[in-house]
Write a protein that holds these residues in place. Structure first.
Motif, PDB file in Angstrom:
ATOM      1  N   LYS A 385       0.804  -1.010  -0.063  1.00 40.56           N
ATOM      2  CA  LYS A 385      -0.047  -0.021  -0.150  1.00 40.56           C
ATOM      3  C   LYS A 385       1.008   1.348  -0.037  1.00 40.56           C
ATOM      4  CE  LYS A 385      -3.435  -2.345   2.870  1.00 40.56           C
ATOM      5  NZ  LYS A 385      -4.434  -2.334   4.004  1.00 40.56           N
ATOM      6  N   LYS A 386       0.203   2.222  -0.633  1.00 42.76           N
ATOM      7  CA  LYS A 386       0.928   3.656  -0.324  1.00 42.76           C
ATOM      8  C   LYS A 386       0.235   4.469   0.684  1.00 42.76           C
ATOM      9  CE  LYS A 386       3.478   7.159  -1.356  1.00 42.76           C
ATOM     10  NZ  LYS A 386       4.996   7.264  -0.932  1.00 42.76           N
ATOM     11  N   PHE A 387       0.667   4.852   1.775  1.00 44.09           N
ATOM     12  CA  PHE A 387      -0.147   5.579   2.787  1.00 44.09           C
ATOM     13  C   PHE A 387      -0.243   7.005   2.330  1.00 44.09           C
ATOM     14  CE2 PHE A 387       0.561   1.509   4.825  1.00 44.09           C
ATOM     15  CZ  PHE A 387      -0.500   1.039   5.542  1.00 44.09           C
ATOM     16  N   VAL A 388      -1.262   7.463   2.366  1.00 40.52           N
ATOM     17  CA  VAL A 388      -1.485   8.876   2.195  1.00 40.52           C
ATOM     18  C   VAL A 388      -2.333   9.437   3.260  1.00 40.52           C
ATOM     19  CG1 VAL A 388      -2.659  10.807   0.431  1.00 40.52           C
ATOM     20  CG2 VAL A 388      -1.438   8.541  -0.316  1.00 40.52           C
ATOM     21  N   ILE A 389      -1.698  10.641   3.839  1.00 39.60           N
ATOM     22  CA  ILE A 389      -2.299  11.132   5.195  1.00 39.60           C
ATOM     23  C   ILE A 389      -3.314  12.204   4.602  1.00 39.60           C
ATOM     24  CG2 ILE A 389      -1.829  12.408   7.311  1.00 39.60           C
ATOM     25  CD1 ILE A 389       0.979  11.088   7.112  1.00 39.60           C
ATOM     26  N   ASP A 390      -4.483  12.182   5.059  1.00 39.33           N
ATOM     27  CA  ASP A 390      -5.225  13.176   5.040  1.00 39.33           C
ATOM     28  C   ASP A 390      -5.609  14.067   6.309  1.00 39.33           C
ATOM     29  OD1 ASP A 390      -7.620  14.820   4.103  1.00 39.33           O
ATOM     30  OD2 ASP A 390      -8.973  13.195   4.122  1.00 39.33           O
ATOM     31  N   PRO A 391      -4.778  15.012   6.606  1.00 42.07           N
ATOM     32  CA  PRO A 391      -4.698  15.836   7.899  1.00 42.07           C
ATOM     33  C   PRO A 391      -5.785  16.628   8.144  1.00 42.07           C
ATOM     34  CG  PRO A 391      -2.999  16.793   6.408  1.00 42.07           C
ATOM     35  CD  PRO A 391      -3.642  15.495   5.610  1.00 42.07           C
ATOM     36  N   HIS A 392      -6.718  17.149   7.380  1.00 37.44           N
ATOM     37  CA  HIS A 392      -7.823  17.769   7.666  1.00 37.44           C
ATOM     38  C   HIS A 392      -8.995  17.119   7.266  1.00 37.44           C
ATOM     39  CE1 HIS A 392      -5.595  21.464   8.663  1.00 37.44           C
ATOM     40  NE2 HIS A 392      -4.752  21.212   7.875  1.00 37.44           N
ATOM     41  N   GLY A 393      -9.003  15.810   6.842  1.00 36.61           N
ATOM     42  CA  GLY A 393     -10.200  15.213   6.454  1.00 36.61           C
ATOM     43  C   GLY A 393     -10.708  15.650   4.969  1.00 36.61           C
ATOM     44  N   SER A 394      -9.895  16.468   4.524  1.00 34.48           N
ATOM     45  CA  SER A 394     -10.316  17.080   3.052  1.00 34.48           C
ATOM     46  C   SER A 394     -10.920  16.261   2.046  1.00 34.48           C
ATOM     47  CB  SER A 394      -9.254  18.059   2.571  1.00 34.48           C
ATOM     48  OG  SER A 394      -8.607  19.020   3.376  1.00 34.48           O
ATOM     49  N   VAL A 395      -9.923  15.295   2.039  1.00 35.39           N
ATOM     50  CA  VAL A 395     -10.478  14.098   0.904  1.00 35.39           C
ATOM     51  C   VAL A 395     -11.523  13.185   1.413  1.00 35.39           C
ATOM     52  CG1 VAL A 395      -9.561  12.067  -0.411  1.00 35.39           C
ATOM     53  CG2 VAL A 395      -7.976  13.944   0.204  1.00 35.39           C
ATOM     54  N   ALA A 396     -11.511  12.875   2.545  1.00 35.57           N
ATOM     55  CA  ALA A 396     -12.623  12.043   3.006  1.00 35.57           C
ATOM     56  C   ALA A 396     -14.079  12.878   2.792  1.00 35.57           C
ATOM     57  CB  ALA A 396     -12.370  11.784   4.494  1.00 35.57           C
ATOM     58  N   ALA A 397     -13.957  14.246   3.024  1.00 34.01           N
ATOM     59  CA  ALA A 397     -15.280  14.964   2.677  1.00 34.01           C
ATOM     60  C   ALA A 397     -15.541  14.960   1.356  1.00 34.01           C
ATOM     61  CB  ALA A 397     -14.924  16.301   3.334  1.00 34.01           C
TER      62      ALA A 397
END
Length: 397
Positions: A385-397
């Protein structure tokens, strides 16, 4: 605007933690950084190069804020920034480059002469690379912004493809650079050493460049399965057997046109000795398996100091290479950091126009900032896997 900030901090061998850190300032030492911007980090990726530090294989100091693969939203600009504005969504090359020195003016942004007092070249959050604060954070400062940053033409379109575009900061250009410097072109046969994220990105890049056959070697079956998922041939290097024999089964020939080393200095021996570290084994395999007159691209990291090495020579970066074989076969070797700006715009276009699905190839896994320590542990365990951090939840939103 909030001035709170958190980041992933290296604590010591095998340990990272998410801690409160200083909010970035537009400053370089005691002077104002009018050519810089402050970014709200949208995505920031865990890299295999980070893992070398976290394993304790470098001289990285405790307290180093990690992260050199950054995509972000401009929130503040210095007075001298002319071509970027708050609200722009940008990709940050992991190379920090001034745009003014001899290297930068010749396109060699990986060896900028003005951003690191110790040696040519700098990067965010990396040992001996200029002391720049890393970007596995909520906010980060980027200098020489007009020169360094790649602005996405449409922010909404970019967010739809952010899992692919986040890879423009490092591993996609790095894998592509490895293939370009190995001479990959239409009809080439290519061997990629290593099926980590950079190796997988190199394999996709070889296909994008028109390779006829791409062979990927690794010791982790899950990673080899990932390579097969987009059409690569694979070699399980834990199995015994002469590599040239095994390549001949695939190609009908015992050598490849181009070889790309995506492993670097923590390489291990193949076959029954695969648990034993052998830092020169990939380079020696490259010379054995590449045809006469072929080229060898080496985006894999080799260090000047490796305190965790198995022998005294390797601790100083001195490896036992069969270099005479490479000389006899007229091989070309290309090493060093990828000059990301040479490639990131055309690779962005390839993503935006649907010519490549790099996120699927490297198996992007989104995680929160608080999940970063677990991401490091899973990656160290060989997760495909390539782990990508979404620090503000921008992608999740």
């Amino acid at each position: 605007m909030s001035t709170a900030n958190r980041g992933v901090v290296y604590k010591g061998p095998g340990e990272v933690a998410v801690e409160s850190i200083a909010y970035p300032e537009l400053a370089l030492g005691n002077r104002k950084c009018e050519h810089g911007v402050i970014l709200k980090v949208v995505t920031t990726n865990i890299c295999g190069s980070d893992q070398h530090m976290v394993r304790g294989r470098t001289t990285a100091p405790s307290g180093l804020v990690l992260g050199h693969e950054i995509t972000g939203l401009v929130v503040e600009c210095g007075r001298d920034v002319e071509f970027l504005s708050p609200g722009d969504l940008v990709s940050v090359p992991f190379n920090i480059a001034c745009g003014r020195c001899r290297s930068c003016k010749s396109g060699q942004t990986g060896i900028c002469l003005n951003v690191n007092p110790s040696r040519p070249g700098a990067a965010y959050g990396y040992v001996d690379m200029g002391g720049w604060v890393g970007g596995q954070t909520e906010y980060v400062m980027v200098p020489y912004a007009d020169f360094n940053l790649l602005k996405f033409p449409d922010a909404d379109q970019a967010m739809d493809k952010i899992k692919d575009l986040t890879l423009l900061s490092d591993i996609f250009p790095t894998g592509f650079h490895g293939c370009v410097t190995a001479g990959v072109g239409p009809g080439s046969t290519v061997y990629i050493a290593g099926a980590g994220p950079v190796g997988l990105a190199a394999a996709v890049s070889a296909q994008l460049l028109g390779a006829a056959c791409v062979i990927v070697g690794d010791m982790i079956e899950e990673r080899l399965a990932q390579a097969r998922s987009f059409g690569c041939e694979t070699l399980d290097l834990t199995q015994d057997g002469d590599m040239a024999d095994r390549i001949e089964v695939i190609l009908g020939e015992r050598e490849v046109d181009a070889f790309v080393d995506c492993v670097g200095f923590e390489a291990h021996a193949c076959g029954c000795n695969h648990g034993k570290e052998a830092p020169a084994t990939v380079l020696n395999s490259a010379m054995s398996l590449t045809r006469a007159g072929g080229q060898i691209g080496i985006p894999g990291l080799y260090v000047t100091e490796d305190p965790g090495a198995a022998d005294e020579a390797a601790k100083q970066g001195a490896l036992s290479m069969r270099f005479g074989l490479g000389w006899a076969k007229s091989h070309s070797f290309h090493t060093g950091q990828c000059p990301v700006m040479k490639y990131h715009r055309p690779l962005m276009q390839a993503i935006l126009f649907g010519k490549v699905n790099i996120a699927d190839a490297v198996n992007v896994q989104m995680i929160t900032l608080d999940e970063a320590p677990k991401g490091y542990a899973d990656f160290d365990g060989g997760a495909a896997k390539k782990f990508v951090i979404d620090p503000h939840g921008s992608v999740a939103a």
